[in-house]
Design a protein around this motif. Structure first.
Motif, short mmCIF file in Angstrom:
data_model
loop_
_atom_site.label_atom_id
_atom_site.label_comp_id
_atom_site.label_asym_id
_atom_site.label_seq_id
_atom_site.Cartn_x
_atom_site.Cartn_y
_atom_site.Cartn_z
N VAL A 51 32.19 37.69 55.81
CA VAL A 51 33.23 37.29 54.97
C VAL A 51 32.78 37.12 53.36
N ILE A 52 31.95 36.49 53.06
CA ILE A 52 31.41 36.28 51.62
C ILE A 52 31.15 37.84 51.08
N PRO A 53 30.11 38.46 51.59
CA PRO A 53 30.03 39.63 51.06
C PRO A 53 31.35 40.82 51.02
N GLY A 54 32.17 40.72 52.03
CA GLY A 54 33.36 41.39 52.17
C GLY A 54 34.28 41.22 51.08
N THR A 202 25.31 33.12 43.27
CA THR A 202 26.25 32.95 41.92
C THR A 202 26.93 34.37 41.72
N THR A 203 26.17 35.41 41.90
CA THR A 203 27.16 36.77 41.77
C THR A 203 28.41 36.94 42.68
N HIS A 204 28.36 36.24 43.71
CA HIS A 204 29.61 36.15 44.66
C HIS A 204 30.73 35.56 43.99
N VAL A 205 30.37 34.22 43.54
CA VAL A 205 31.40 33.62 42.81
C VAL A 205 32.00 33.90 41.63
N GLY A 306 43.93 47.57 49.41
CA GLY A 306 43.23 48.66 49.98
C GLY A 306 41.67 48.21 49.59
N GLY A 307 41.32 47.84 48.53
CA GLY A 307 39.96 47.28 48.24
C GLY A 307 39.38 46.55 49.37
N PHE A 308 40.23 45.42 49.66
CA PHE A 308 39.62 44.64 50.73
C PHE A 308 39.80 45.18 51.97
N VAL A 309 40.59 45.93 52.50
CA VAL A 309 40.67 46.55 53.78
C VAL A 309 39.49 47.40 53.89
N VAL A 310 39.28 48.32 52.82
CA VAL A 310 38.06 49.04 52.94
C VAL A 310 36.65 48.29 52.98
N ALA A 311 36.29 47.31 52.13
CA ALA A 311 35.26 46.70 51.89
C ALA A 311 35.19 45.70 53.56
N PHE A 312 36.28 45.21 53.97
CA PHE A 312 36.05 44.36 55.24
C PHE A 312 35.54 45.49 56.15
#
Lengths: 369, 236, 451
Positions: A51-54, A202-205, A306-312
């Motif tokens: 989830v977090i990396p996604g 930190t970078t995720h947030v 689309g960005g989230f679909v592809v990333a996940f």
């Protein structure tokens, strides 16, 4: 094959079946020894590795895809140089970060790169405008075919890529500084008593916060300001926009400024999260295009989804689920990985092809190229 | 006699190697409605495009209020006071009705709210559907938005290319009534129209084009009364 | 600006002079090495020109078809690995059968089951079960195959045929894959087709990198046989030593030259044959029809031409030519290294060749292949030279100077980009434009814009 079906109706039985399956999994987990804890462990592990990396990667792709989609909406071509624009902007950020670090300036717990971001944006904007003046404007005035623009963008890609390699070199650059973690694995374990840890970097947030701010700002610009509306109008109907007194040069200028800004931000966030390497950035081109097309090219909201679909999908398809399944009471021999990690880029391509065949205008009914 | 307010005088132009218009003249006065009619392929739309500058002239001139505007680009002509409603693709489909109007006022956003309010009295649809994307409207509604968008540019001349195409017959009369109201406000209106009989019935001036030439010119009633015109173009 | 017959001649002459200059100034070895890759690049550019110039197809999957050609070289020329076949051959065959069976059942379900609510779940179920079944045969077999003497083989090997056979096989393999890809993607318009093929080629190369049982993946296949003699065999022979004495050259030097020249002869004849064939095709009724479709798709469709089918034909043909070039490339290198397939080098550079040379003109594409490869190689060498000159004012050993010298070879990307942009602007139809003159990049707004 090109015909576009009005809508793919999702049948309720599917969702009921999925829900029942999930319920069964949860039940089986809870009913074992250590019940709820195992379920929590599974959830934490899933959150930590998927989830977090996604979310992070999804934000980065979405910002890149927004640039591609804007350029497509206004100028009617797929900008193959966009990934390299990301690299160029991120390079500017890195160089200024190094200078700032040398001067002893830092942003405290935040990465210095955030202070350098405006300079990187400036660099990328200048590059984009120079390319527009020297390359694209000519073809715009000629009303050249979209293919000509695409080929010109390949020229721009070579130039930008060459510049990046000339200025900063082809090697790997790490430029994240400041506090690395907000929550550490160890601290999380001690805090919760779970055997699975959760790390919040930190970078995720920062990625999430910056992306949300940028996207809100962009939507405010597009929907509330005269210039933003003019851009949408121009994208909608070029000839009528001219008749309304909208200056295409001004629209193009601002499109490049916004696209270069988005590219720099996306490139910097990606670099902070992972690392900066020109070739890696070039490889982002495909997931970014996939995101834009999956969402419906020319549709800003589509680019984000689309960005989230592809990333996940990329992460979920290549993550080994063995341990998670273990927590849920299914012991497996193998890694329980749908695809080897090496096929990360193949995943986005598969999504792309599936979308192109069954729903060529993407989730949000963008333009058919 | 002084020049008419808008005149395309002895226009020659065309596509590629062939000329479509051969020294054809179109003019309209303030507060008047002028209608261009003629058989298919007579060059009606071409005449409109030539007057608006969408096609380069090969001969003749276009003057607005006595000024030669033959070399101005269409956007410059909009700024000079010409409003144009193309036959197709005349709205921004993904923009809301309200945003369509705002785009009409892009060059001169002063008192935009008031102007929209005024137009909404003429076209109530602008208020009712203000937040709906223009692409979702019916043909007749869309045409109203298109005319209103052109009116937002505060034109002295309004040019309409077949405004009733794709509009249901019941609404045609209504649309024409609104166009007459616009003309009554002192605006010169130039229309290309397929519904020749209907359009000529209220036009101050009619131009019958045949093969790129002026065949008949006169007031709407004159033309309707002319047996030649009736015989050839109005089906008796 | 219509070039007469003079222009191709002078450009070709200039190319020859440039190569001779390299031979005299640098070495003949370098000149021949450049020539060989020029010939292969020209074949690739020819293949893309068939697709782009004849039919306006935007194929950005060149890298994938090149790699497939390379794979064919391995599968044709390497000797079969009997142990690997014994260890995992049966399992792989079973996996292939189950995979095919799954596909067949899904297809049958799609056709037979009429109740929509049942069809999709049934198809999904068969898909999942079939995949799991396939995997249960596949994974252990792969492990077994890759375990066979993994430092040397660890793959199934090939057929052990002469490597020249692979040039045809490479073309055939690329054609077969192109047919599948074309079926999927050719309904798409220009940009989509470009992106889709770019993605497919990336996926193809990912497969080649990771499926070690097929062609050793990133462990590379390095011992491919040659169609020409080895240098050491040559200078071991008396007649050759005599010959080199007569020419007045060191036998080891001469053998290198002779081998490269033999390659050049082979590649050159392939290029000539393909050029002749495509020339004939272009000027046949078929070629005229293709150009008619390209120039006005709607009109051609209205006349009853099956445009998508014609596009598929030309896509398969062009990809086959690229596949042949890919096999020749691996033959020349003597090794198959999947990691070396990068889109910059194998897709976009070829596009630069086609655009610079002259789209729609086979001669132009070939010239583009020669010219751009020459510049690509020379810019890599010339970059550091230029940088040394530029930085000579800087102090020896400063980090800036060192950095600039290190990155100088990358100047060639910049050079290529500038060349492409300049040709596109100043001579949009390339150095050798298509004779018929209808095909102009700047005028091709129809078809794609209004859709």
């Amino acid at each position: 094959m090109k015909t576009n079906r009005p809508s793919m109706s999702w049948r309720p039985p599917w969702w009921i079946a999925v829900g029942m399956a999930l319920g069964l999994v949860v039940l089986s987990a809870v009913s074992r020894d250590g019940g709820g804890v195992n379920l929590l462990n599974a959830l934490v592990r899933f959150a930590n590795f998927v989830v977090i990396p996604g979310i992070s990667y999804g934000c980065q792709l979405a910002l890149g895809a927004l640039g591609v989609t804007l350029i497509y909406a206004v100028m009617r071509f797929s900008d193959f140089a966009h990934a390299d624009t990301m690299a160029f902007g991120a390079m500017g950020v890195i160089l200024v970060t190094r200078v700032l670090q040398g001067m002893g300036i830092s942003a405290g717990p935040l990465p210095t790169a955030l202070l350098a971001l405006p300079f990187g944006i400036l660099g990328a904007v200048i590059l984009a405008l120079v390319l527009d003046r020297t390359v694209y404007r000519f073809y715009r005035q000629q009303r050249a075919a979209p293919v000509t623009f695409v080929i010109a963008s390949i020229g721009a890609m070579f130039v930008t890529n060459g510049l990046v390699r000339l200025i900063i070199g082809p090697g790997d650059q790490r430029f994240a500084d400041g506090t690395r973690f907000i929550v550490r694995v160890q601290a999380f374990k001690e805090m919760t008593g779970l055997s699975e840890g959760l790390a919040l970097r930190t970078t995720h947030v920062i990625t999430l916060v910056v992306a949300v701010i940028v996207v809100l700002g962009l939507f405010f610009f597009l929907n509330r300001t005269p210039l933003g509306k003019a851009m949408r109008a121009y994208a909608d109907n070029e000839d009528l926009a001219l008749l309304s007194g909208i200056n295409p040069e001004r629209v193009a200028l601002w499109t490049w400024i916004i696209a270069a800004t988005l590219a720099t931000i996306a490139g910097t966030l990606y670099g902070l999260d992972k690392s900066f390497k020109p070739f890696t950035y070039f490889q982002l081109l495909l997931p970014i295009f996939a995101s834009a097309i999956v969402g419906g090219i020319g549709k800003p909201l589509g680019a984000i989804v689309g960005g989230f679909v592809v990333a996940f999908s990329e992460i979920a398809f290549t993550y080994p689920y063995r341990k998670i399944l273990g927590y849920l009471g299914f012991e497996a021999d193998g890694l329980v990985q749908l695809l080897s990690t090496d096929y990360k880029f193949a995943v986005c391509f598969i999504i792309l092809v599936v979308v192109l065949i069954w729903r060529p205008r993407g989730i949000f009914q963008g333009r058919v190229i | 006699m002084a020049d008419p307010f808008l005149i395309g005088e002895a226009i020659t132009c065309g596509y590629g190697d062939t000329n479509i218009l051969h020294g054809c003249t179109i003019s309209v006065e303030k507060g008047e409605i002028a209608v261009i009619v003629g058989p298919n392929g007579a060059g009606k739309s071409t005449a409109m495009k030539a007057v608006f500058g969408l096609l380069p002239l090969r001969g003749g001139a276009v003057r607005l209020g006595g000024q030669d505007i033959s070399t101005l680009t269409p956007p410059d002509r909009v700024a000079a006071g010409m409003g144009f409603v193309p036959q197709t693709n005349n709205v921004f489909p993904s923009l809301t009705v309200r945003e369509n109007l705002e785009m009409g006022a892009y060059l001169c956003p002063r008192n935009m709210g008031g102007r929209i309010e005024q137009l909404a009295q003429l076209f109530p649809i602008l208020k009712e559907r203000s937040r709906q994307p223009a692409g979702e409207l019916s043909g007749g509604q869309r045409q109203q938005v298109a005319v209103a968008r052109a009116m937002m540019t505060q034109p002295k001349v309004l040019m309409l290319d077949e405004p009733t195409a794709g509009v249901s017959p019941i609404l045609v009369q209504e649309l024409f009534a609104k166009i007459q109201e616009i003309a009554a406000a002192g605006i010169a209106v130039l229309i290309v129209e397929q519904n020749a009989r209907q359009a000529l019935s209220f036009a101050h001036k009619g131009f019958v084009l045949v093969q790129g030439n002026n065949r008949f010119t006169g007031t709407g009633q004159d033309l309707l009364g002319d047996p030649d015109v009736r015989q050839s173009f109005l089906g008796g | 600006m219509k070039p007469g017959m003079g222009r191709p001649f002078w450009l070709a002459l200039a190319m020859v002079i440039a190569l001779v200059a390299v031979g005299v100034l640098q070495s003949w070895n370098v000149a021949l090495a450049i020539l060989n890759l020029q010939l292969i690049s020209a074949v690739m550019a020819l293949g893309i020109n068939i697709q782009w110039g004849y039919a306006g197809l935007f194929n950005f999957g060149i890298m994938g078809f090149t790699a497939l050609g390379g794979l064919a070289a391995v599968l044709v020329a390497m000797p079969p690995v009997a142990e690997a076949w014994a260890a995992g051959g049966r399992g792989m065959a079973t996996a292939a059968v189950t995979l095919a069976g799954t596909a067949a059942v899904i297809w049958a379900l799609h056709r037979v089951v009429k109740v929509k609510a049942l069809r999709r779940p049934a198809m999904a179920l068969v898909f999942v079960v079939g995949l799991a079944l396939t995997r249960s045969f596949y994974s252990p077999s792969v492990a077994a195959i890759e375990a066979v003497d993994s430092s040397v083989t660890g793959f199934l090997g090939g057929l052990g045929l002469p490597i020249m056979v692979s040039w045809l096989a490479g073309g055939a393999l690329a054609a077969a894959v192109a047919w599948v890809i074309g079926r999927i993607t050719l309904g798409l318009q220009s940009d989509y087709l470009a992106i889709a093929t770019l993605g497919i080629s990336a996926a193809l190369v990912a497969v080649l990198r990771n499926e070690d049982w097929l062609a050793r993946g990133v462990k590379n296949v390095t011992t491919l046989p040659r169609p020409v003699p080895y240098e050491q065999d040559l200078h071991g022979q008396d007649w050759f030593v005599d010959l080199s004495a007569q020419v007045g050259m060191d036998p080891s030097l001469l053998s290198g030259l002779v081998v490269k020249a033999l390659y050049a002869l082979l590649f050159g004849s392939v290029l000539l044959v393909l050029f002749w064939l495509s020339h004939r095709a272009l000027h046949s009724p078929w070629g005229r029809m293709m150009r008619a479709i390209r120039d006005n798709r709607d009109a051609a469709e209205a006349m009853g031409k099956d445009v998508t089918r014609r596009h598929l034909q030309v896509f398969v043909l062009g990809s086959a030519v690229v596949g042949i070039a890919g096999a020749m490339l691996v033959t020349l290198n003597g090794q198959f290294t999947p990691a070396s397939y990068a889109p910059f080098r194998y897709t976009f550079l070829i596009w630069v060749m086609v655009i610079v040379g002259g789209s729609g003109n086979n001669g132009g594409a070939i010239l583009g292949g020669f010219l751009i490869w020459f510049l690509w190689v020379q810019a890599e060498a010339g970059g550091p030279w230029l940088m040394t000159l530029l930085t000579s004012g800087l102090q020896e050993g400063t980090s800036l100077r060192q950095h600039l010298l290190n990155v100088a070879p990358h100047m060639r990307q910049l050079v290529m980009g500038c060349i492409l942009l300049m040709v596109l602007r100043l001579s949009p139809r390339g150095l050798l434009p298509e004779q018929s003159g209808k095909h102009n990049l700047a005028q091709r707004r129809n078809g794609t814009e209004r859709s």
